[in-house]
Design a protein around this motif. Structure first.
Motif, PDB file in Angstrom:
ATOM      1  N   ASN A 131       0.874  -1.156   0.000  1.00 23.74           N
ATOM      2  CA  ASN A 131       0.000   0.000   0.000  1.00 23.74           C
ATOM      3  C   ASN A 131       0.913   1.208   0.000  1.00 23.74           C
ATOM      4  O   ASN A 131       1.760   1.349   0.879  1.00 23.74           O
ATOM      5  CB  ASN A 131      -0.904  -0.006   1.238  1.00 23.74           C
ATOM      6  CG  ASN A 131      -1.887   1.135   1.192  1.00 23.74           C
ATOM      7  OD1 ASN A 131      -1.527   2.282   1.381  1.00 23.74           O
ATOM      8  ND2 ASN A 131      -3.135   0.817   0.927  1.00 23.74           N
ATOM      9  N   GLN A 190     -14.566  -1.461  -3.822  1.00 24.20           N
ATOM     10  CA  GLN A 190     -13.661  -0.919  -4.819  1.00 24.20           C
ATOM     11  C   GLN A 190     -14.330  -1.082  -6.179  1.00 24.20           C
ATOM     12  O   GLN A 190     -14.752  -2.181  -6.535  1.00 24.20           O
ATOM     13  CB  GLN A 190     -12.329  -1.665  -4.827  1.00 24.20           C
ATOM     14  CG  GLN A 190     -11.476  -1.395  -3.619  1.00 24.20           C
ATOM     15  CD  GLN A 190     -10.090  -1.982  -3.768  1.00 24.20           C
ATOM     16  OE1 GLN A 190      -9.505  -1.974  -4.852  1.00 24.20           O
ATOM     17  NE2 GLN A 190      -9.545  -2.494  -2.677  1.00 24.20           N
ATOM     18  N   SER A 230      -4.601   0.750  -8.605  1.00 20.78           N
ATOM     19  CA  SER A 230      -3.933  -0.477  -8.199  1.00 20.78           C
ATOM     20  C   SER A 230      -3.174  -1.030  -9.390  1.00 20.78           C
ATOM     21  O   SER A 230      -3.595  -0.870 -10.543  1.00 20.78           O
ATOM     22  CB  SER A 230      -4.938  -1.518  -7.694  1.00 20.78           C
ATOM     23  OG  SER A 230      -5.547  -1.083  -6.508  1.00 20.78           O
ATOM     24  N   ASP A 233      -1.577  -1.063  -4.082  1.00 22.47           N
ATOM     25  CA  ASP A 233      -2.667  -0.081  -3.959  1.00 22.47           C
ATOM     26  C   ASP A 233      -2.016   1.279  -3.740  1.00 22.47           C
ATOM     27  O   ASP A 233      -1.252   1.454  -2.780  1.00 22.47           O
ATOM     28  CB  ASP A 233      -3.584  -0.419  -2.785  1.00 22.47           C
ATOM     29  CG  ASP A 233      -4.433  -1.656  -3.050  1.00 22.47           C
ATOM     30  OD1 ASP A 233      -4.554  -2.075  -4.214  1.00 22.47           O
ATOM     31  OD2 ASP A 233      -4.981  -2.211  -2.080  1.00 22.47           O
ATOM     32  N   SER A 265      -2.383   5.560  -3.553  1.00 20.89           N
ATOM     33  CA  SER A 265      -3.212   6.752  -3.426  1.00 20.89           C
ATOM     34  C   SER A 265      -2.310   7.944  -3.112  1.00 20.89           C
ATOM     35  O   SER A 265      -1.205   7.782  -2.626  1.00 20.89           O
ATOM     36  CB  SER A 265      -4.261   6.575  -2.327  1.00 20.89           C
ATOM     37  OG  SER A 265      -3.646   6.346  -1.083  1.00 20.89           O
TER      38      SER A 265
END
Length: 123
Positions: free
Chosen positions: A32, A64, A106, A120, A122
């Motif tokens: 992540n 998701q 992703s 993942d 962000s």
């Protein structure tokens, strides 16, 4: 690859850890990444299982949704819209019943017909 990713995401959305694991290679690597920093990393299916099970109590529901899909050079890049509802109060101030919505992406790689790498990401 798309069908395998859809199976993984469907299991994720149903909070079905066993279903998620069924799509993973035994040597799966997961990370992540938030704002360019790896916040979580697992190596192997057992570490992934422990992480996935430890996050189940956090959400009453989560989803998701794929917003974009592209395959290139053996990797799928998938735009993701995430929505979740917290199941309990968290130390960061989030409250049970509060909704969260994020956009990110992703990255997936496949080996021997199973997902071997998931990132993942962000901002």
């Amino acid at each position: 690859m798309r069908t395998l990713i859809d199976r993984y995401l469907d299991a994720y959305n149903r909070l079905d850890v066993d279903g998620m694991l069924a799509t993973l290679h035994p040597q799966v690597a997961f990370e992540n990444i938030t704002a360019g920093v790896a916040t979580v990393r697992t190596q192997g299916i057992e570490e992934f299982r422990r992480l996935a099970q430890s996050t189940l109590p956090l959400f009453a529901r989560r989803r998701q949704t794929v917003t974009r899909y592209e395959e290139k050079d053996g990797m799928a890049q998938v735009g993701i819209a995430f929505e979740g509802v917290f199941a309990l109060d968290l130390p960061n101030g989030a409250r049970a019943g509060q909704m969260i919505a994020l956009n990110g992406r992703s990255e997936f790689r496949v080996h021997d017909g199973l997902l071997i790498h998931i990132a993942d990401i962000s901002d």
